[in-house]
Design a protein around this motif. Structure first.
Motif, short mmCIF file in Angstrom:
data_model
loop_
_atom_site.label_atom_id
_atom_site.label_comp_id
_atom_site.label_asym_id
_atom_site.label_seq_id
_atom_site.Cartn_x
_atom_site.Cartn_y
_atom_site.Cartn_z
N ASN A 1 2.07 8.53 3.45
CA ASN A 1 1.44 7.85 2.32
C ASN A 1 2.26 8.14 1.07
N GLU B 1 0.82 -1.22 0.00
CA GLU B 1 0.00 0.00 0.00
C GLU B 1 0.85 1.26 0.00
N GLN C 1 -2.92 7.19 -4.14
CA GLN C 1 -4.30 7.40 -3.73
C GLN C 1 -4.34 7.82 -2.26
N VAL D 1 -6.98 1.70 9.37
CA VAL D 1 -6.44 2.47 8.24
C VAL D 1 -7.00 1.86 6.95
N ASN E 1 -7.84 2.11 2.53
CA ASN E 1 -7.41 2.68 1.25
C ASN E 1 -8.53 3.55 0.67
N ALA E 2 -8.31 4.07 -0.53
CA ALA E 2 -9.26 5.01 -1.14
C ALA E 2 -10.62 4.36 -1.41
N VAL F 1 -5.36 7.99 1.70
CA VAL F 1 -5.57 6.96 2.72
C VAL F 1 -6.45 7.54 3.81
N SER F 2 -7.48 6.79 4.20
CA SER F 2 -8.38 7.24 5.26
C SER F 2 -7.90 6.74 6.62
N GLU G 1 -10.16 -1.82 4.54
CA GLU G 1 -9.20 -1.69 5.65
C GLU G 1 -7.93 -2.48 5.38
N MET G 2 -6.81 -1.86 5.67
CA MET G 2 -5.52 -2.51 5.50
C MET G 2 -5.25 -3.44 6.68
N VAL H 1 2.32 2.63 2.54
CA VAL H 1 1.97 3.42 3.72
C VAL H 1 2.85 2.99 4.89
#
Length: 218
Positions: A85, A49, A89, A193, A195-196, A91-92, A200-201, A51
């Protein structure tokens, strides 16, 4: 008026004594400039990712000088939290949860703003969840100065997203009262966490021994 050497010495000493409190009072908090997360010894990098999340505990007297508030005197541990990041894209982190799991398996979550005010205004107040719910006073800021409130609010990690090729940072504060040496063999776990696409990662896990065994000034 004629001054002797002793008189001059007294006057100079008195002036210096009066100046020191003024200098301390004029000190303002400046949030540290964050580097990319992978540049901190204690970090976890998700290569797929792109991140990375890093933590940097402010557990030494030298680091404590960053603040005007003596958090250690209130059994609070500031931890500088950095999210980078490097993907293309956003990251939320709106639903991100952070837990410090100590070596004796105590699970600590960051102290929220109102509880920070409460602890600073009443050092004997616990900020950890009680097994028996207790009524809390509505006004918790009575003895916390405006400057202290501004320092707390400006220092805390507040980001809800991390844009592509950028870094977000800020402090989380943990109540470590009654816990001797909370960092050795501890982990900080991060979940939520995404992604766009909202997926969830896999959770992030950061061993505190990476920090303790890393360079003194990374």
């Amino acid at each position: 008026m004629r001054f002797t050497r002793v008189t001059r010495t007294f006057v100079v000493g008195l002036g210096a004594a009066l100046l020191v409190p003024a200098v301390l009072a004029s000190k303002n908090f400046v949030k540290p400039v964050a580097r990319a997360a992978i540049n901190y010894p204690a970090h976890d990098f998700h290569r797929d990712e792109q991140v990375a999340i890093a933590v940097d505990p402010y557990d030494t007297p030298e680091k404590a000088k960053t603040f005007t508030i003596d958090f250690a005197a209130h059994d609070l541990l500031p931890v500088f939290f950095v999210v980078t990041n490097d993907g293309d894209q956003p990251v939320s982190i709106a639903n991100m949860e952070v837990v410090l799991i100590t070596g004796n398996r105590s699970k600590l979550t960051p102290v929220n703003t109102d509880d920070l005010y409460r602890r600073l205004s009443n050092p004997h107040t616990s900020t950890r969840p009680s097994p028996v719910p207790l009524p809390l006073p509505h006004k918790v800021k009575g003895t916390v100065s405006k400057k202290e409130m501004e320092e707390i609010e400006s220092s805390q990690f507040a980001a809800r997203a991390v844009e592509p090729h950028s870094t977000q940072s800020g402090f989380f504060f943990f109540d470590v009262g009654g816990i001797e040496s909370p960092l050795p063999h501890a982990n900080i776990d991060i979940t939520g966490v995404a992604n766009a696409k909202g997926v969830e990662m896999l959770y992030f896990e950061i061993p505190m021994d990476k920090y303790l065994n890393g360079p003194v000034n990374p």
